[in-house]
Design a protein around this motif. Structure first.
Motif, PDB file in Angstrom:
ATOM      1  N   ALA A  43      -5.621   8.967   1.339  1.00 14.04           N
ATOM      2  CA  ALA A  43      -5.740   7.322   1.413  1.00 14.04           C
ATOM      3  C   ALA A  43      -4.497   8.160   3.005  1.00 14.04           C
ATOM      4  O   ALA A  43      -3.692   7.921   3.956  1.00 14.04           O
ATOM      5  N   VAL A 102      -6.097   0.765   1.380  1.00 20.46           N
ATOM      6  CA  VAL A 102      -7.187   0.094   0.593  1.00 20.46           C
ATOM      7  C   VAL A 102      -8.655  -0.742   0.374  1.00 20.46           C
ATOM      8  O   VAL A 102      -7.544  -1.326   0.060  1.00 20.46           O
ATOM      9  N   GLN A 103      -9.225  -0.379  -0.106  1.00 18.48           N
ATOM     10  CA  GLN A 103     -10.007  -1.780  -0.080  1.00 18.48           C
ATOM     11  C   GLN A 103      -9.833  -2.039  -1.965  1.00 18.48           C
ATOM     12  O   GLN A 103     -10.067  -0.716  -2.724  1.00 18.48           O
ATOM     13  N   CYS A 104      -9.551  -3.177  -2.414  1.00 18.48           N
ATOM     14  CA  CYS A 104      -9.521  -3.345  -3.940  1.00 18.48           C
ATOM     15  C   CYS A 104     -10.533  -3.165  -4.536  1.00 18.48           C
ATOM     16  O   CYS A 104     -11.776  -3.941  -3.911  1.00 18.48           O
ATOM     17  N   THR A 105     -11.078  -2.150  -5.828  1.00 19.27           N
ATOM     18  CA  THR A 105     -11.880  -2.811  -6.389  1.00 19.27           C
ATOM     19  C   THR A 105     -11.854  -3.174  -8.061  1.00 19.27           C
ATOM     20  O   THR A 105     -12.452  -2.622  -8.317  1.00 19.27           O
ATOM     21  N   ASP A 106     -10.296  -3.634  -8.145  1.00 15.07           N
ATOM     22  CA  ASP A 106     -10.630  -3.819  -9.488  1.00 15.07           C
ATOM     23  C   ASP A 106      -9.814  -5.623  -9.730  1.00 15.07           C
ATOM     24  O   ASP A 106     -10.021  -5.895  -8.429  1.00 15.07           O
ATOM     25  N   VAL A 118       3.135   2.838   9.563  1.00  9.35           N
ATOM     26  CA  VAL A 118       1.778   4.205   9.035  1.00  9.35           C
ATOM     27  C   VAL A 118       1.323   2.719   7.594  1.00  9.35           C
ATOM     28  O   VAL A 118       2.204   2.429   6.914  1.00  9.35           O
ATOM     29  N   GLY A 119       0.447   2.848   7.316  1.00  4.68           N
ATOM     30  CA  GLY A 119      -0.569   2.098   6.342  1.00  4.68           C
ATOM     31  C   GLY A 119      -1.264   2.692   5.500  1.00  4.68           C
ATOM     32  O   GLY A 119      -2.005   3.715   5.991  1.00  4.68           O
ATOM     33  N   THR A 120      -1.574   2.945   3.771  1.00  2.00           N
ATOM     34  CA  THR A 120      -2.019   2.765   3.533  1.00  2.00           C
ATOM     35  C   THR A 120      -3.480   2.354   2.298  1.00  2.00           C
ATOM     36  O   THR A 120      -3.492   2.728   1.583  1.00  2.00           O
ATOM     37  N   VAL A 130      -1.958   2.131  -1.478  1.00  2.00           N
ATOM     38  CA  VAL A 130      -1.964   2.714  -2.689  1.00  2.00           C
ATOM     39  C   VAL A 130      -0.640   4.524  -2.375  1.00  2.00           C
ATOM     40  O   VAL A 130      -0.701   5.178  -3.658  1.00  2.00           O
ATOM     41  N   ALA A 131      -0.868   4.047  -1.154  1.00  2.00           N
ATOM     42  CA  ALA A 131       0.521   5.443  -0.933  1.00  2.00           C
ATOM     43  C   ALA A 131       2.097   5.222  -0.467  1.00  2.00           C
ATOM     44  O   ALA A 131       2.599   5.025  -1.369  1.00  2.00           O
ATOM     45  N   MET A 132       1.788   4.190   0.588  1.00  2.00           N
ATOM     46  CA  MET A 132       3.272   4.271   0.935  1.00  2.00           C
ATOM     47  C   MET A 132       2.889   3.014   3.051  1.00  2.00           C
ATOM     48  O   MET A 132       1.423   3.804   3.526  1.00  2.00           O
ATOM     49  N   ASP A 134      -9.084   3.022  -5.004  1.00  2.00           N
ATOM     50  CA  ASP A 134      -7.418   2.321  -4.862  1.00  2.00           C
ATOM     51  C   ASP A 134      -7.034   3.077  -6.026  1.00  2.00           C
ATOM     52  O   ASP A 134      -6.223   2.352  -7.332  1.00  2.00           O
ATOM     53  N   ARG A 136      -0.045   1.386 -11.325  1.00  2.00           N
ATOM     54  CA  ARG A 136      -0.492   2.797 -11.854  1.00  2.00           C
ATOM     55  C   ARG A 136       0.418   3.219 -10.906  1.00  2.00           C
ATOM     56  O   ARG A 136      -0.124   5.033 -10.812  1.00  2.00           O
ATOM     57  N   PHE A 137       0.804   3.010  -9.446  1.00  2.00           N
ATOM     58  CA  PHE A 137       1.268   3.762  -8.219  1.00  2.00           C
ATOM     59  C   PHE A 137       2.386   3.974  -8.778  1.00  2.00           C
ATOM     60  O   PHE A 137       3.327   5.160  -7.461  1.00  2.00           O
ATOM     61  N   THR A 180      -4.920   8.661   6.548  1.00  2.00           N
ATOM     62  CA  THR A 180      -3.824   7.966   7.979  1.00  2.00           C
ATOM     63  C   THR A 180      -3.574   8.793   9.032  1.00  2.00           C
ATOM     64  O   THR A 180      -3.249   8.781   9.533  1.00  2.00           O
ATOM     65  N   THR A 211      -5.495  -2.904  -0.644  1.00  2.00           N
ATOM     66  CA  THR A 211      -3.560  -2.785  -1.126  1.00  2.00           C
ATOM     67  C   THR A 211      -3.748  -0.859  -1.045  1.00  2.00           C
ATOM     68  O   THR A 211      -4.130  -0.403  -0.377  1.00  2.00           O
ATOM     69  N   GLN A 223       0.797  -1.167  -7.100  1.00  2.00           N
ATOM     70  CA  GLN A 223       0.675  -1.642  -8.114  1.00  2.00           C
ATOM     71  C   GLN A 223       1.270  -0.228  -9.652  1.00  2.00           C
ATOM     72  O   GLN A 223       1.434   0.662  -8.779  1.00  2.00           O
ATOM     73  N   ILE A 253      -8.687   4.028  -9.604  1.00  2.00           N
ATOM     74  CA  ILE A 253      -9.579   4.128 -10.837  1.00  2.00           C
ATOM     75  C   ILE A 253      -9.809   4.552 -11.091  1.00  2.00           C
ATOM     76  O   ILE A 253     -10.962   5.186 -10.514  1.00  2.00           O
ATOM     77  N   ALA A 257      -4.155   8.268  -3.599  1.00  2.00           N
ATOM     78  CA  ALA A 257      -2.315   8.330  -2.780  1.00  2.00           C
ATOM     79  C   ALA A 257      -2.884   9.112  -1.379  1.00  2.00           C
ATOM     80  O   ALA A 257      -2.158   9.375  -0.201  1.00  2.00           O
ATOM     81  N   GLU A 272      -4.410   9.531  12.418  1.00  2.00           N
ATOM     82  CA  GLU A 272      -3.527   9.401  14.175  1.00  2.00           C
ATOM     83  C   GLU A 272      -3.671  10.364  14.624  1.00  2.00           C
ATOM     84  O   GLU A 272      -2.988  10.372  15.243  1.00  2.00           O
ATOM     85  N   ALA A 331      -4.898   7.363  -9.484  1.00  2.00           N
ATOM     86  CA  ALA A 331      -4.213   7.066  -8.605  1.00  2.00           C
ATOM     87  C   ALA A 331      -3.500   8.153  -7.589  1.00  2.00           C
ATOM     88  O   ALA A 331      -3.434   8.399  -7.372  1.00  2.00           O
TER      89      ALA A 331
END
Ligand SMILES: Nc1nc2c(ncn2[C@@H]2O[C@H](COP(=O)(O)OP(=O)(O)OP(=O)(O)O)[C@@H](O)[C@H]2O)c(=O)[nH]1
Ligand SMILES: [Mg+2]
Lengths: 173, 147
Positions: B79, A31-35, A27-29, A46-48, B53, A71-72, B83, A44, A69, B55, B76, B87, B72
């Motif tokens: 996202a 997303v595209q990096c914007t920084d 299970v991935g979360t 963003v959740a887990m 992501d 911020r998370f 997911t 990167t 990151q 910001i 999270a 699924e 943030a």
């Protein structure tokens, strides 16, 4: 439930490590990096990350990866709840690899006190800024946090399994 | 809408593209989208536009709420919801709705790189608020597609 948490800075290889030993599509979360981390990689967490592996004796180990990151960091507490051990991955070729390690040792200090920890140094095949492994030992020694340190490739399942077995061995003692 | 149209005109103007003013124009225009949204309905208590992501790009928040943490957390949640949806239903999230006695929060994709979080109080009409949010997203899309 046996739950291990993978943490460490952006791009250390947490998502890759969990993916490489996973028995199921993880299970991935991501997303595209914007920084600015887009310079390291495109996506990167963003959740887990989540997956599991089954040991030879049939025990199922649940694997959770944190976002790297800062911020998370609200996810860090959520994910460590109920965990039995911590894997900290650090990119050995990062110019400030020791600082990076210390940042995570500090951030997870409460959890570390309650559980076992192992450290995996990734990207050992790259040698632009690589820090010698002895520096990591020294850092841990100074902090009085003597944890096993392994040089691994997060893309290699055998390497990641070694980390997990070492962590389980630490936990037994 | 006038201000947003102006922004779009400016964004398509070559001089601005060259001078690197783009980010500033976009941020101003996004701020305006949120101001409009808040003005439409007094039960909308706050809104954030942030990147996927996490910001923050534009905010209209009451009190001293931390826009960076909220951005943030919104990314999270969205996202994770994507997911889960992917699924279970092989689809993406339309919106994540969080309900409590004190109010509701919803989070939705605005463009492929931006998301919108809206905070409404307990008296707000959910359907109406969602419709206003959808209008805001149309404006965000219009601004970004001018690039
Ligand atoms: N050359 C080399 N590349 C590696 C090694 N380990 C991991 N990688 C690569 O490094 C990148 C790591 O990316 P991720 O697994 O997304 O990193 P992460 O720790 O999950 O990052 P965040 O989720 O952004 O915090 C991937 O592109 C891997 O293929 C290694 O030992 N050597
Ligand atoms: Mg990751």
């Amino acid at each position: 439930m046996d739950k291990i948490i993978f943490t460490g800075p952006v791009g250390a290889g947490k998502t890759t490590a969990i993916g490489s030993i996973s028995e199921i599509p993880p299970v991935g979360t991501d997303v595209q990096c914007t920084d600015e981390s887009i310079e390291i990689k495109e996506k990167t967490t963003v959740a887990m990350d989540y997956s599991y592996i089954t040991l030879e004796d049939g025990t199922r180990i649940h694997l959770y990866g944190t976002p790297g990151q800062e911020r998370f960091n609200f996810m860090w507490n959520i994910l460590t709840t109920g965990g039995i051990g911590l894997v900290i991955l650090v990119n050995k070729d990062h110019p400030q690899a020791i600082d990076e390690l210390e940042r995570y040792l500090d951030a997870f200090s409460e959890f570390i006190e309650q559980t076992g920890t192992v450290i995996g140094l990734t990207k050992c095949d790259i040698n632009k800024h690589s820090t010698d492994i002895s520096m990591f030992h020294e850092c841990l020694y100074k902090r009085n946090q003597i944890f096993p340190v392994f040089e691994i490739d997060a893309r290699e399942s055998e390497d990641v399994k070694t980390l997990i077995h070492a962590l389980l061995a630490v936990l037994v003692n | 809408m006038q201000i947003i149209n102006d922004a779009i005109t400016k964004l398509t103007d070559e001089n601005n593209t060259k001078s690197g003013n783009q980010d500033e124009i976009i941020n101003q225009a996004l701020d305006h989208v949120l101001k409009d949204l808040m003005a439409q309905c007094e039960n909308i208590k706050g809104a954030i536009i942030s990147s996927v992501d996490g910001i923050s790009c534009a905010t209209a928040l009451h009190d001293n709420l931390d826009q960076n943490r909220f951005s943030a957390m919104s990314s999270a949640l969205l996202a994770l919801s994507d997911t889960l949806m992917n699924e279970s239903h092989n689809d993406l999230t339309k919106n994540v709705l969080i309900e409590a006695n004190a109010g509701k929060i919803f989070i939705m994709h605005a463009t492929d790189k931006l998301l919108l979080s809206v905070f409404i109080d307990e008296q707000a009409n959910l359907g109406l608020s969602l419709a206003y949010a959808k209008q805001a997203i149309d404006k965000i899309e219009a601004i970004l597609s001018a690039l």
